[in-house]
Scaffold this active site. Structure first.
Site, PDB file in Angstrom:
ATOM      1  N   CYS A 130      -8.560   1.900 -11.423  1.00  0.00           N
ATOM      2  CA  CYS A 130      -8.917   0.428 -11.180  1.00  0.00           C
ATOM      3  C   CYS A 130      -9.543   0.171  -9.982  1.00  0.00           C
ATOM      4  CB  CYS A 130      -7.300  -0.045 -11.207  1.00  0.00           C
ATOM      5  SG  CYS A 130      -6.638  -0.104  -9.943  1.00  0.00           S
ATOM      6  N   ARG A 135      -6.586   6.226  -8.402  1.00  0.00           N
ATOM      7  CA  ARG A 135      -5.046   6.342  -8.898  1.00  0.00           C
ATOM      8  C   ARG A 135      -4.625   7.319  -9.718  1.00  0.00           C
ATOM      9  NH1 ARG A 135      -3.080   0.000  -8.452  1.00  0.00           N
ATOM     10  NH2 ARG A 135      -1.230   1.104  -7.718  1.00  0.00           N
ATOM     11  N   ASP A 319      -0.811  -3.165   0.954  1.00  0.00           N
ATOM     12  CA  ASP A 319      -0.909  -4.299   0.260  1.00  0.00           C
ATOM     13  C   ASP A 319      -0.991  -5.762   0.987  1.00  0.00           C
ATOM     14  OD1 ASP A 319      -0.712  -2.988  -2.172  1.00  0.00           O
ATOM     15  OD2 ASP A 319       1.353  -3.320  -2.470  1.00  0.00           O
TER      16      ASP A 319
HETATM   17  C1  UD1 Z   1       2.520   1.243  -5.352  1.00  0.00           C
HETATM   18  C2  UD1 Z   1       2.465  -0.159  -5.311  1.00  0.00           C
HETATM   19  C3  UD1 Z   1       1.109  -0.711  -4.788  1.00  0.00           C
HETATM   20  C4  UD1 Z   1       0.902  -0.189  -3.466  1.00  0.00           C
HETATM   21  C5  UD1 Z   1       1.105   1.326  -3.539  1.00  0.00           C
HETATM   22  C6  UD1 Z   1       0.946   2.006  -2.119  1.00  0.00           C
HETATM   23  C7  UD1 Z   1       3.994  -0.699  -7.239  1.00  0.00           C
HETATM   24  C8  UD1 Z   1       4.246  -1.119  -8.763  1.00  0.00           C
HETATM   25  N1  UD1 Z   1       2.825  -0.574  -6.743  1.00  0.00           N
HETATM   26  O1  UD1 Z   1       1.502   1.690  -6.050  1.00  0.00           O
HETATM   27  O2  UD1 Z   1       1.465  -2.134  -4.719  1.00  0.00           O
HETATM   28  O3  UD1 Z   1      -0.234  -0.464  -2.880  1.00  0.00           O
HETATM   29  O4  UD1 Z   1       2.247   1.844  -3.894  1.00  0.00           O
HETATM   30  O5  UD1 Z   1       1.902   1.327  -1.142  1.00  0.00           O
HETATM   31  O6  UD1 Z   1       4.928  -0.446  -6.783  1.00  0.00           O
HETATM   32  N2  UD1 Z   1      -1.644   9.440  -5.644  1.00  0.00           N
HETATM   33  C9  UD1 Z   1      -2.261  10.445  -6.053  1.00  0.00           C
HETATM   34  N3  UD1 Z   1      -1.579  11.216  -7.179  1.00  0.00           N
HETATM   35  C10 UD1 Z   1      -0.357  10.622  -7.746  1.00  0.00           C
HETATM   36  C11 UD1 Z   1      -0.044   9.383  -7.421  1.00  0.00           C
HETATM   37  C12 UD1 Z   1      -0.603   8.694  -6.473  1.00  0.00           C
HETATM   38  O7  UD1 Z   1      -3.121  11.097  -5.641  1.00  0.00           O
HETATM   39  O8  UD1 Z   1       0.114  11.440  -8.561  1.00  0.00           O
HETATM   40  C13 UD1 Z   1      -2.582   8.455  -4.532  1.00  0.00           C
HETATM   41  C14 UD1 Z   1      -3.066   7.502  -5.232  1.00  0.00           C
HETATM   42  O9  UD1 Z   1      -4.291   7.358  -5.551  1.00  0.00           O
HETATM   43  C15 UD1 Z   1      -3.194   6.808  -3.773  1.00  0.00           C
HETATM   44  C16 UD1 Z   1      -1.744   6.999  -3.198  1.00  0.00           C
HETATM   45  O10 UD1 Z   1      -1.530   8.407  -3.568  1.00  0.00           O
HETATM   46  O11 UD1 Z   1      -4.134   6.948  -2.965  1.00  0.00           O
HETATM   47  C17 UD1 Z   1      -0.898   6.118  -2.763  1.00  0.00           C
HETATM   48  O12 UD1 Z   1      -0.396   5.718  -4.441  1.00  0.00           O
HETATM   49  P1  UD1 Z   1       1.159   5.391  -4.908  1.00  0.00           P
HETATM   50  O13 UD1 Z   1       1.963   5.270  -3.557  1.00  0.00           O
HETATM   51  O14 UD1 Z   1       1.493   6.277  -5.775  1.00  0.00           O
HETATM   52  O15 UD1 Z   1       0.725   4.067  -5.237  1.00  0.00           O
HETATM   53  P2  UD1 Z   1       1.410   3.309  -6.616  1.00  0.00           P
HETATM   54  O16 UD1 Z   1       2.683   3.641  -6.821  1.00  0.00           O
HETATM   55  O17 UD1 Z   1       0.419   3.489  -7.698  1.00  0.00           O
END
Ligand code: UD1
Length: 431
Positions: A130, A135, A319
């Site tokens: 996105c 992500r 955020d």
């Molecule tokens: C959630 C929030 C979003 C917030 C983010 C970080 C919700 C619905 N959304 O998003 O508003 O900005 O937390 O506080 O709660 N990553 C990986 N692999 C994975 C999962 C994540 O590499 O399997 C990375 C992502 O690319 C990113 C980082 O980890 O760089 C943080 O992502 P994550 O904490 O998972 O965010 P969301 O849960 O998507």
């Protein structure tokens, strides 16, 4: 003009027209329920066939999209004022998970936990990248696989199956991902044996989800710290739960008021969830008082600038980074913002420059030379929080601003125009 909408459908985008500066901004505003707590809790309600009543659930396009996904799977979802009632009294999900619905919000991936844990199979469209970054969901999938699920990917779908149920295990997250912690913690509630997640995310929304799961009869401990332990149980029941206040909405209002040197009182806020922002505001010279469920910012002069680095909770939230950048744009002095969570979260900066902000970027750092005045301009919201940053700037800017693509903003701010107008902003919404 026809454009792609925030909900993924084609259509005409709406705009905000803001006439600034909002000289009489101030007063009191009630903070809504948290979007990021509501979404995983809605998904987790599918772990049981019982009736779940979720109070203080914000009325947003994202919660609406999650409700549609759940209805399409056969759940009964009914809104009663600010509450949502969910009953997943089904033996099998009704329909396959379609791309159109799932592509509307990234948090649709959280449906994997109840589908896999309760029904033995989760086949969902692969969430794409996105605007704010790639992500990936590798940490979610690694965790499910450690719990015994077989994962296959192809043709744009992720197919996870565990026909004999999931098994408790030890999971170390390479990064404290909010979504992965939520998905794995939820799935582990119905697994055989105990699951321990280390390097888990600490966000308050995770503690709220755990509270909800425990009311359903789950045995989750340690949520809100970096080690979460889940003892699996064989079945869960329906329950009632009140969603925590939205700390990002609260932070956005504080930042808007601070930029205007205005006073504001947030009702129904949780000050401990906003420690990093309150510390920064106080460093910038703001005068804040926090009570058990309110935060009051007193009127002050032009804030001094600060350096901000986004971090997993309790660090400064990504955020609130865009809104804070908009605030620093008119502070006294030169400050810096470093974004460490998402690789592409500066799309508000070119738009802020159109309004006269002095901001340069290099990699994941933004260098902000505070100017006294911004000027109203025509700009575009590229994602939810980038849009909130443009509203922050437009309230401060002299003259008329037109912010396009505000469907992004309405994914995460309940009754935003009404709330801003009640605080004294001159804001109109046009379709
Ligand atoms: C959630 C929030 C979003 C917030 C983010 C970080 C919700 C619905 N959304 O998003 O508003 O900005 O937390 O506080 O709660 N990553 C990986 N692999 C994975 C999962 C994540 O590499 O399997 C990375 C992502 O690319 C990113 C980082 O980890 O760089 C943080 O992502 P994550 O904490 O998972 O965010 P969301 O849960 O998507």
């Amino acid at each position: 003009m026809a454009r792609a909408r925030a909900d993924g459908k084609a259509g005409k985008m709406a705009s905000y027209i803001i006439n600034g500066p909002a000289k009489n901004f101030g007063g009191s505003v009630k903070i809504s329920g948290s979007k990021n707590a509501a979404l995983p809790i809605m998904a987790a309600a599918m772990l049981s066939g019982g009736r779940c009543v979720l109070k203080n659930l914000p009325h947003l396009s994202d919660t609406g999209a999650m409700a549609e996904i759940m209805t399409s799977l056969g759940c009964s979802v009914e809104r009663k004022d600010s509450a949502l009632e969910i009953t997943a009294d089904i033996t099998k999900p009704r329909r396959k998970c379609g791309y159109e619905l799932f592509s509307r919000l990234r948090a649709s991936v959280l449906i994997m936990a109840p589908l896999l844990a309760r029904f033995g199979r989760a086949k969902i469209p692969m969430p794409g990248g996105c605007k704010i970054g790639a992500r990936p969901i590798d940490l979610h999938l690694k965790g499910f696989s450690a719990m015994g699920a077989k994962i296959r990917q192809g043709h744009g779908m992720i197919d996870a199956s565990a026909p004999d149920g999931l098994s408790g295990c030890r999971i170390y997250l390479d990064f404290p991902s909010v979504g992965a912690t939520e998905n794995l913690m939820t799935a582990a509630c119905l697994a055989k044996g105990t699951t321990v997640i280390t390097n888990a995310a600490n966000e308050p929304e995770i503690a709220d989800l755990a509270e909800f799961l425990n009311k359903m009869g789950a045995r989750v401990s340690g949520a809100g710290s970096d080690t979460v332990t889940i003892e699996g149980v064989s079945a869960l029941r329906g329950c009632e739960h009140k969603i925590i206040p939205d700390r990002i909405e609260a932070g956005t209002f504080l930042v808007c008021a601070a930029g205007l040197g205005a006073g504001i009182r947030l009702e129904d806020a949780r000050p401990p969830h906003l420690k990093s922002l309150l510390a920064k505001l106080s460093e910038m010279g703001a005068d804040c008082e926090a009570g058990a469920d309110f935060i009051e910012l007193r009127p002050s002069g032009r804030p001094k600038t600060a350096d901000i680095k986004t971090m997993p909770y309790p660090g400064f939230p990504t955020d609130l980074q865009a809104q804070a950048t908009a605030l620093l744009a008119t502070c006294e002095g030169s400050g810096m913002v470093v974004e460490t969570i998402f690789e592409n979260r500066f799309s508000h900066i070119p738009e802020l420059r159109r309004m006269g902000a002095g901001i340069k970027t290099e990699g994941n750092a933004a260098f902000i030379n505070g100017v006294r005045h911004l000027s109203g301009a025509e700009v575009s919201a590229t994602d939810l929080r980038a849009g909130a940053a443009l509203v922050t700037a437009a309230l401060k800017a002299g003259g008329k601003s037109v912010i396009h693509n505000i469907e992004h903003i309405e994914r995460g701010y309940e009754n935003f125009t009404e709330k801003l107008r009640a605080l004294g902003a001159d804001i109109e919404r046009t379709d």
